[in-house]
Design a protein around this motif. Structure first.
Motif, PDB file in Angstrom:
ATOM      1  N   UNK A   1       0.834  -1.209   0.000  1.00 40.27           N
ATOM      2  CA  UNK A   1       0.000   0.000   0.000  1.00 40.27           C
ATOM      3  C   UNK A   1       0.865   1.254   0.000  1.00 40.27           C
ATOM      4  N   UNK A   2       1.875   1.272   0.857  1.00 37.94           N
ATOM      5  CA  UNK A   2       2.773   2.431   0.917  1.00 37.94           C
ATOM      6  C   UNK A   2       3.475   2.650  -0.420  1.00 37.94           C
ATOM      7  N   UNK A   3       3.928   1.563  -1.031  1.00 40.48           N
ATOM      8  CA  UNK A   3       4.636   1.679  -2.304  1.00 40.48           C
ATOM      9  C   UNK A   3       3.727   2.205  -3.405  1.00 40.48           C
ATOM     10  N   UNK A   4       2.465   1.800  -3.386  1.00 35.02           N
ATOM     11  CA  UNK A   4       1.547   2.267  -4.433  1.00 35.02           C
ATOM     12  C   UNK A   4       1.319   3.770  -4.324  1.00 35.02           C
TER      13      UNK A   4
ATOM     14  N   UNK B   1       4.359  17.589  -5.062  1.00 35.00           N
ATOM     15  CA  UNK B   1       5.355  18.214  -4.197  1.00 35.00           C
ATOM     16  C   UNK B   1       5.588  17.376  -2.940  1.00 35.00           C
ATOM     17  N   UNK B   2       4.520  16.890  -2.339  1.00 34.85           N
ATOM     18  CA  UNK B   2       4.624  16.060  -1.143  1.00 34.85           C
ATOM     19  C   UNK B   2       4.254  14.631  -1.533  1.00 34.85           C
ATOM     20  N   UNK B   3       5.257  13.802  -1.743  1.00 33.17           N
ATOM     21  CA  UNK B   3       4.990  12.446  -2.241  1.00 33.17           C
ATOM     22  C   UNK B   3       4.419  11.531  -1.161  1.00 33.17           C
ATOM     23  N   UNK B   4       4.431  11.974   0.082  1.00 30.94           N
ATOM     24  CA  UNK B   4       3.887  11.152   1.164  1.00 30.94           C
ATOM     25  C   UNK B   4       2.509  11.631   1.630  1.00 30.94           C
TER      26      UNK B   4
END
Length: 224
Positions: free
Chosen positions: A105-108, A119-122
């Motif tokens: 999930x995090x990787x997707x 700008x904020x990839x997280x």
């Protein structure tokens, strides 16, 4: 014949076939949800066309990470917990949901944000990870239970991709419009239903309003 050829290809080139099948099915899930959403809009297909660049990004994330991760991860689980004994199967499902699922999930969300040049990839991870993970717990444990019991090791990534088609429709919707909960998808579905219903009610009301005038006109014509 075709099934036998596919099995032979997967046996001969297990990594390549599994990863390609996984990525193709995952990308198809995104394409399906975009086409379905477009069809559900009032007017039966109005609005902007599907964003195929988005589907290509989903395919790239699935090909570069998810397919490879699934292939390596499922084989590692089988080496660590071999066999189909109930204890081994349940342990594999538990490890998959506690370790593998959060990584996927995090990787997707992070991978899609990178490809979209946010700008904020997280940002999506912070907003949607927990909801998406909890929603996945209603689906993936049952998928992996059948995977570890019924499917041979060399086909498990392809089987995960097959079941991932349905999951991809949900997580791609969540990444674009939802918040990671199943409820958001249902709310969107109901919201798409309402305009069409209102249009039908408006047409019905318009017809009802015009009926008296039509009757009066007909009566005058008969008198003449």
């Amino acid at each position: 014949m075709a099934a036998a050829a596919l099995r032979g290809g997967v046996r001969r080139f297990p990594w390549l076939c599994n990863v390609l099948l996984y990525a193709g099915l995952f990308a198809a899930g995104d394409a399906a949800q975009q086409l379905w959403r477009r069809r559900r809009r009032p007017g039966g297909g109005g609005g902007p066309p599907p964003d195929w660049a988005q589907t290509r990004r989903v395919a790239l994330v699935a090909l570069a990470f998810h397919g490879n991760f699934s292939y390596v991860w499922l084989r590692a689980l089988e080496r660590a917990l071999p066999g189909r004994r109930p204890a081994a199967v349940l342990a594999k499902v538990l490890c998959d949901q506690l370790l593998g699922a959060p990584v996927a999930v995090l990787a997707f969300y992070t991978g899609m944000s990178i490809l979209q040049k946010k700008e904020d990839i997280f940002s999506d991870c912070r907003k949607k990870f927990w909801n998406t993970y909890k929603t996945g717990l209603m689906y993936w444990p049952f998928v992996q239970l059948s995977n570890f019991i019924l499917v041979p090791v060399y086909l498990r990534t392809a089987y995960t991709g097959l079941c991932g088609f349905l999951w991809a429709t949900f997580i791609c919707f969540s990444q674009q419009s939802g918040d990671g909960t199943a409820k958001s998808a249902f709310v969107w579905f109901q919201r798409e239903e309402e305009p069409a219903g209102r249009d039908r009610e408006r047409d019905h009301a318009s017809t009802a309003q015009s009926t008296p005038g039509l009757k009066a006109y007909t009566s005058c014509a008969l008198l003449l």
